[in-house]
Design a protein around this motif. Structure first.
Motif, PDB file in Angstrom:
ATOM      1  N   THR A  75       1.071  -1.174  -0.164  1.00 11.54           N
ATOM      2  CA  THR A  75      -0.032   0.078   0.226  1.00 11.54           C
ATOM      3  C   THR A  75       1.002   1.377   0.089  1.00 11.54           C
ATOM      4  O   THR A  75       1.892   1.087   0.332  1.00 11.54           O
ATOM      5  CB  THR A  75      -0.773   0.165   1.174  1.00 11.54           C
ATOM      6  N   PRO A  76       0.376   2.481  -0.463  1.00 11.56           N
ATOM      7  CA  PRO A  76       1.164   3.626  -0.435  1.00 11.56           C
ATOM      8  C   PRO A  76       1.731   4.002   1.030  1.00 11.56           C
ATOM      9  O   PRO A  76       2.919   4.180   0.977  1.00 11.56           O
ATOM     10  CB  PRO A  76       0.148   4.459  -0.781  1.00 11.56           C
ATOM     11  N   SER A  77       0.878   4.021   1.976  1.00 14.03           N
ATOM     12  CA  SER A  77       1.586   4.322   3.238  1.00 14.03           C
ATOM     13  C   SER A  77       2.704   3.221   3.888  1.00 14.03           C
ATOM     14  O   SER A  77       3.852   3.567   4.195  1.00 14.03           O
ATOM     15  CB  SER A  77       0.475   3.947   4.461  1.00 14.03           C
ATOM     16  N   VAL A  78       2.731   1.822   3.562  1.00 10.34           N
ATOM     17  CA  VAL A  78       3.599   0.906   3.836  1.00 10.34           C
ATOM     18  C   VAL A  78       5.013   1.197   3.055  1.00 10.34           C
ATOM     19  O   VAL A  78       6.117   1.151   3.475  1.00 10.34           O
ATOM     20  CB  VAL A  78       3.252  -0.429   3.735  1.00 10.34           C
ATOM     21  N   TYR A  79       4.778   1.534   1.614  1.00  5.87           N
ATOM     22  CA  TYR A  79       5.638   1.641   0.713  1.00  5.87           C
ATOM     23  C   TYR A  79       6.468   3.008   1.143  1.00  5.87           C
ATOM     24  O   TYR A  79       7.728   3.059   1.069  1.00  5.87           O
ATOM     25  CB  TYR A  79       5.080   1.971  -0.641  1.00  5.87           C
ATOM     26  N   ARG A  80       5.703   3.891   1.403  1.00  5.23           N
ATOM     27  CA  ARG A  80       6.555   5.246   2.051  1.00  5.23           C
ATOM     28  C   ARG A  80       7.335   4.833   3.197  1.00  5.23           C
ATOM     29  O   ARG A  80       8.497   5.439   3.393  1.00  5.23           O
ATOM     30  CB  ARG A  80       5.380   6.294   2.305  1.00  5.23           C
ATOM     31  N   GLU A  81       6.849   4.236   4.206  1.00  3.03           N
ATOM     32  CA  GLU A  81       7.495   3.919   5.410  1.00  3.03           C
ATOM     33  C   GLU A  81       8.710   2.952   5.111  1.00  3.03           C
ATOM     34  O   GLU A  81       9.941   3.106   5.697  1.00  3.03           O
ATOM     35  CB  GLU A  81       6.873   3.088   6.660  1.00  3.03           C
ATOM     36  N   ASN A  82       8.718   1.943   4.394  1.00  3.11           N
ATOM     37  CA  ASN A  82       9.911   1.259   3.604  1.00  3.11           C
ATOM     38  C   ASN A  82      11.005   1.798   2.901  1.00  3.11           C
ATOM     39  O   ASN A  82      12.007   1.259   2.943  1.00  3.11           O
ATOM     40  CB  ASN A  82       9.316   0.076   2.931  1.00  3.11           C
ATOM     41  N   ASN A  83      10.449   3.074   2.194  1.00  3.62           N
ATOM     42  CA  ASN A  83      11.418   3.425   1.326  1.00  3.62           C
ATOM     43  C   ASN A  83      11.761   4.944   1.629  1.00  3.62           C
ATOM     44  O   ASN A  83      12.337   5.707   0.663  1.00  3.62           O
ATOM     45  CB  ASN A  83      10.690   3.466  -0.119  1.00  3.62           C
TER      46      ASN A  83
END
Length: 84
Positions: A75-83
């Protein structure tokens, strides 16, 4: 249809030319460009996800999230946290 008309060619010829140059349909190519830009925006700014989806031309945040997850696997929020 609109883009093909702006180039002064028919829809079928436009579709064939884009497919020949990119290996994907015009819709798939546009979706790829939008998702890559969304990825850049998510990683480089603190803008809300709804703002990011509006900036890439997708007004529906739920649809954006679904497409983003299918493209990147998160998801966009998980992607943001991981990157970040």
């Amino acid at each position: 249809d609109t883009i093909a008309a702006q180039f002064g060619i028919g829809r079928t010829n436009f579709y064939r030319k884009v497919r020949e140059l990119t290996g994907m349909s015009p819709n798939d190519y546009l979706r790829k460009c939008r998702m890559e830009r969304a990825s850049e925006l998510l990683c480089s700014s603190d803008a809300a996800i709804s703002e990011v989806c509006a900036q890439v031309g997708i007004p529906d945040a739920q649809y954006f999230s679904r497409v983003f997850k299918s493209y990147f696997g998160a998801t966009p929020s998980v992607y943001r946290e991981n990157n970040k």
